[in-house]
Write a protein that holds these residues in place. Structure first.
Motif, PDB file in Angstrom:
ATOM      1  N   THR A 171     -20.602   2.512  21.876  1.00 31.29           N
ATOM      2  CA  THR A 171     -20.117   3.824  22.290  1.00 31.29           C
ATOM      3  C   THR A 171     -19.864   4.745  21.105  1.00 31.29           C
ATOM      4  N   GLY A 172     -20.200   4.290  19.897  1.00 28.15           N
ATOM      5  CA  GLY A 172     -20.008   5.145  18.729  1.00 28.15           C
ATOM      6  C   GLY A 172     -18.573   5.582  18.551  1.00 28.15           C
ATOM      7  N   GLY A 173     -17.613   4.668  18.812  1.00 27.09           N
ATOM      8  CA  GLY A 173     -16.203   5.033  18.685  1.00 27.09           C
ATOM      9  C   GLY A 173     -15.723   5.908  19.823  1.00 27.09           C
ATOM     10  N   ASN A 174     -16.224   5.669  21.048  1.00 31.04           N
ATOM     11  CA  ASN A 174     -15.833   6.436  22.227  1.00 31.04           C
ATOM     12  C   ASN A 174     -16.359   7.867  22.175  1.00 31.04           C
ATOM     13  N   PHE A 175     -17.527   8.033  21.540  1.00 30.19           N
ATOM     14  CA  PHE A 175     -18.067   9.381  21.389  1.00 30.19           C
ATOM     15  C   PHE A 175     -19.445   9.542  22.012  1.00 30.19           C
ATOM     16  N   ASP A 190     -17.747  18.932  22.077  1.00 26.22           N
ATOM     17  CA  ASP A 190     -16.970  17.774  22.504  1.00 26.22           C
ATOM     18  C   ASP A 190     -15.944  17.415  21.434  1.00 26.22           C
ATOM     19  N   ASN A 191     -14.702  17.212  21.860  1.00 29.08           N
ATOM     20  CA  ASN A 191     -13.622  16.831  20.951  1.00 29.08           C
ATOM     21  C   ASN A 191     -12.895  15.627  21.534  1.00 29.08           C
ATOM     22  N   ARG A 192     -12.803  14.543  20.763  1.00 31.35           N
ATOM     23  CA  ARG A 192     -12.074  13.362  21.223  1.00 31.35           C
ATOM     24  C   ARG A 192     -11.755  12.461  20.031  1.00 31.35           C
ATOM     25  N   PRO A 193     -10.741  11.609  20.153  1.00 31.69           N
ATOM     26  CA  PRO A 193     -10.405  10.698  19.049  1.00 31.69           C
ATOM     27  C   PRO A 193     -11.480   9.633  18.854  1.00 31.69           C
ATOM     28  N   PHE A 194     -11.560   9.140  17.640  1.00 29.26           N
ATOM     29  CA  PHE A 194     -12.475   8.060  17.298  1.00 29.26           C
ATOM     30  C   PHE A 194     -11.776   6.740  17.601  1.00 29.26           C
ATOM     31  N   ASP A 195     -12.296   6.001  18.566  1.00 33.16           N
ATOM     32  CA  ASP A 195     -11.654   4.770  19.033  1.00 33.16           C
ATOM     33  C   ASP A 195     -12.669   3.636  18.996  1.00 33.16           C
ATOM     34  N   GLN A 196     -12.495   2.702  18.050  1.00 31.83           N
ATOM     35  CA  GLN A 196     -13.421   1.586  17.916  1.00 31.83           C
ATOM     36  C   GLN A 196     -13.097   0.425  18.852  1.00 31.83           C
ATOM     37  N   LEU A 234      -9.586  11.198   9.808  1.00 33.33           N
ATOM     38  CA  LEU A 234      -9.946  10.225  10.821  1.00 33.33           C
ATOM     39  C   LEU A 234      -9.602   8.824  10.324  1.00 33.33           C
ATOM     40  N   PHE A 235      -8.683   8.148  11.020  1.00 33.96           N
ATOM     41  CA  PHE A 235      -8.337   6.778  10.690  1.00 33.96           C
ATOM     42  C   PHE A 235      -9.124   5.833  11.585  1.00 33.96           C
ATOM     43  N   SER A 236      -9.692   4.799  10.986  1.00 34.71           N
ATOM     44  CA  SER A 236     -10.465   3.829  11.739  1.00 34.71           C
ATOM     45  C   SER A 236     -10.280   2.454  11.120  1.00 34.71           C
ATOM     46  N   ALA A 237     -10.851   1.445  11.760  1.00 34.04           N
ATOM     47  CA  ALA A 237     -10.721   0.081  11.282  1.00 34.04           C
ATOM     48  C   ALA A 237     -11.540  -0.114  10.010  1.00 34.04           C
ATOM     49  N   GLY A 238     -10.880  -0.554   8.935  1.00 34.91           N
ATOM     50  CA  GLY A 238     -11.594  -0.935   7.735  1.00 34.91           C
ATOM     51  C   GLY A 238     -12.034  -2.380   7.840  1.00 34.91           C
ATOM     52  N   GLU A 239     -11.093  -3.288   7.949  1.00 34.60           N
ATOM     53  CA  GLU A 239     -11.397  -4.698   8.167  1.00 34.60           C
ATOM     54  C   GLU A 239     -10.115  -5.425   8.560  1.00 34.60           C
TER      55      GLU A 239
END
Length: 611
Positions: A18-22, A167-173, A235-240
């Motif tokens: 989903t490309g981070g819910n995008f 489109d605007n939405r948070p990045f959710d992995q 934008l904060f996302s999962a590093g590891e």
């Protein structure tokens, strides 16, 4: 409606990312699919944003290598979105949908002639969506798509179309893998910053000229321009996930990406007759230019505990790395195909396409250029035989072509990735043409796969090979007046057949061995309850592996949906019950840090009025 809802009843097609819910990326027969709109290729980037259904007339899924007609493509198949065209009579429809988790969506569809003779007509689709999700993210989108169609003369038609999406939405992995499974945390737990929005703007402009020179000679010539701007200020996302399997190292990104593409297509269709044999000859040329640039800042941020409920603290890193680069892709393709009809029950298709592609990457900081180029010829052979008026037997051989990316130690460009597919099957019209069935057996091999260089992991070598084989069955039709059924089943065995990084025999990710669906609906056609209807269905997906290393798996699931609706005159109303039994399931998995859970039980009601 998302595209995934429309494709659940198609055998062998699964949501893979989903490309981070995008956005939505799909897997067909074990390999990534390519997306097209009105036969024009959508780049990987400009298809990140969810395709809006407001302007979609239908969705075509073409399975197997399709490079002869569609150029650069994965060997699995393609998904082609066909947009709505202007109508000859005035038409207007207004729709509103509301549902669980504060989902609200409004659509407007207008069409009709602009001149008294009807030679100039228009269509306008508009949509506005403001929706939360069960994971606590809120997205907003605005979409509009005007279309003009001009009948220049009795044999000539010009169509001009624009699509714009904001489109605007948070990045959710989503969730993460721990050990050989999914981390045991609530599926609605959000590890992203709900204020860290991605803003995506897509504009597509298409012009299409169709002209008939004679009864058996027509031309289709079109051009398409696409621009996509994506920005993410913070934008904060999962590093590891750290070795303790509970501490998540966050990454902070900010920057933008911009893509621009231009594509021209020209098809000439000639239908000559040689003796008793009919031909449909297609000759085409395609020229494309695609540029992608990005300016991004990346750095590791703080650590959060995934087993600790939110709220979390998101802290910016003290320093960051800068990535500035540009990829420019130039492509040219020429293709020729002849569909030969020896008789009403015997047809042969012969075709071939030659493509050249150049796609160098330039690091604008260092000036380093990583070349990538290739050329390939892709043949196609197909045979159709009808032993009876309602039964067709078919056999196909196809090859596909796609450019490869990566950097070798010698700087030598990699060869194109090739796909070779074989397919046998049968189609039948049953129950006096009320029921249609399609059975297919296939085998696909993908070669020249780029893998890591064991002598130098910073570089790549081209030795990989992957294979997929299986069987698919699709059944659809109207058993009785008002009673419709759609059913599908797929067995897909997709594995690594040669590789220097991952074990041979490993299954390809996101592809279950078994998957199937069944949907039935009944609508009352007369009497006091005329127009009322109901439907119910079940969707089953088997266990899937999450990465090429097969380091973890996600369990299979069974989801049940139902619907009640009323359609009569100018009024359409429906209530959809999704995941009726509230199953907890994983919808897609991509690497160990991008596992997307499916939504729990949700309800959506839609009301549409046509004028």
């Amino acid at each position: 409606m998302r595209v995934r809802d429309a494709l659940r009843n198609v055998s062998g097609v699964y949501l893979s990312d989903t490309g981070g819910n995008f956005g939505e990326q799909f897997n067909i027969r074990g390999f990534r699919s390519n997306n097209y709109t009105n036969a024009f290729l959508s780049s990987i980037v400009d298809s990140f944003v969810f395709v809006d259904s407001a302007n979609i007339e239908r969705i075509d899924v073409l399975k197997g290598p399709s490079s002869v007609l569609f150029g650069r493509a994965e060997p699995s198949g393609i998904i082609n979105y066909v947009t709505k065209r202007p109508l000859p009579t005035p038409y207007a429809a207004v729709g509103f949908t509301a549902g669980s988790y504060d989902f609200y969506r409004t659509t407007v569809d207008l069409s009709g002639p602009l001149t008294s003779d009807g030679n100039l007509a228009y269509r306008l689709n508009v949509a506005y969506e403001d929706a939360n999700s069960f994971r606590g993210t809120q997205g907003r989108r605005v979409f509009f798509a005007p279309v003009l169609e001009w009948k220049v003369g009795p044999e000539t038609k010009l169509t001009f179309e624009v699509e714009h999406t904001r489109d605007n939405r948070p990045f959710d992995q989503g969730l993460f893998a721990v050990g050989n499974g999914v981390a045991p945390v609530p599926y609605n737990r959000l590890f992203a910053d709900p204020k860290g929005l991605i803003s995506g703007n897509v504009t597509r402009v298409t012009a299409l000229l169709e002209h008939r020179f004679a009864e058996n000679l027509t031309m289709r010539s079109g051009g398409r321009y696409t621009s996509y701007l994506e920005s993410y200020p913070s934008l904060f996302s999962a590093g590891e996930l750290l070795p303790d399997n509970r501490s998540l190292l966050l990454a902070n990104q900010r920057g933008y990406g911009y893509t621009e593409s231009v594509t021209f297509q020209n098809d000439l269709i000639w239908k000559p007759r040689t003796g008793s044999i009919d031909h449909t000859v297609l000759f085409g040329l395609e020229l494309g230019k695609f540029a992608q640039s990005f300016d991004a800042f990346f750095g590791f941020a703080n650590v959060i505990d995934i087993y600790q409920p939110p709220p979390y603290v998101f802290e910016s890193p003290p320093g960051s790395s800068v990535f500035v680069g540009i990829i420019t892709t130039s492509s040219f393709g020429v293709y020729l195909q002849d569909q030969i009809s020896f008789s009403d029950n015997l047809k042969l298709v012969l075709g071939g396409r030659y493509d050249t592609v150049s796609a160098p990457f330039t690091d604008l900081q260092t000036g380093d250029v990583s070349p990538s180029e290739g050329q390939a010829f892709s043949p196609r052979v197909g045979l159709l035989y009808k032993p009876a008026s309602n039964v067709s037997l078919f056999a196909n051989f196809n090859q596909s072509f796609a450019p490869s990316s990566g950097l070798s130690t010698t700087g030598t460009p990699f060869l194109p990735t090739r796909g070779t597919g074989f397919e046998l099957g049968a189609k039948a019209d049953l129950l006096a043409n009320r029921l249609f069935a399609n059975l297919a057996l296939f085998k696909i091999a993908k070669t020249n796969v780029v893998t890591a260089d064991p002598a130098n992991p910073r570089f790549s070598i081209q030795v990989g090979e992957q294979e997929s084989q299986g069987v698919e069955l699709d059944v659809s039709g109207e058993l009785l007046p008002g009673w419709n059924v759609v059913a599908s089943y797929a067995y897909t065995d997709a594995r690594i057949s040669r590789d220097n990084t991952f074990p041979v025999g490993n299954r390809l990710p996101t592809t279950p061995l078994h998957g199937g669906s069944f949907w039935t609906a009944y609508r009352i056609g007369e009497g006091a309850l005329e127009g009322w209807g109901a439907g119910a269905g079940v969707f089953m997906v088997g266990e899937r592996l999450g990465d090429l290393d097969n380091s973890y798996s996600v369990p299979g699931y069974t989801r049940v949906d139902a619907a009640l609706y009323y359609r009569r005159g100018s009024l359409n109303a429906a209530i959809n019950f999704k995941n009726l039994l509230n199953a907890q399931y994983i919808e897609a998995a991509n690497f160990r840090t991008a596992i997307y859970p499916g939504a729990p039980f949700t309800v959506q009601g839609t009301l549409e009025v046509r004028f």
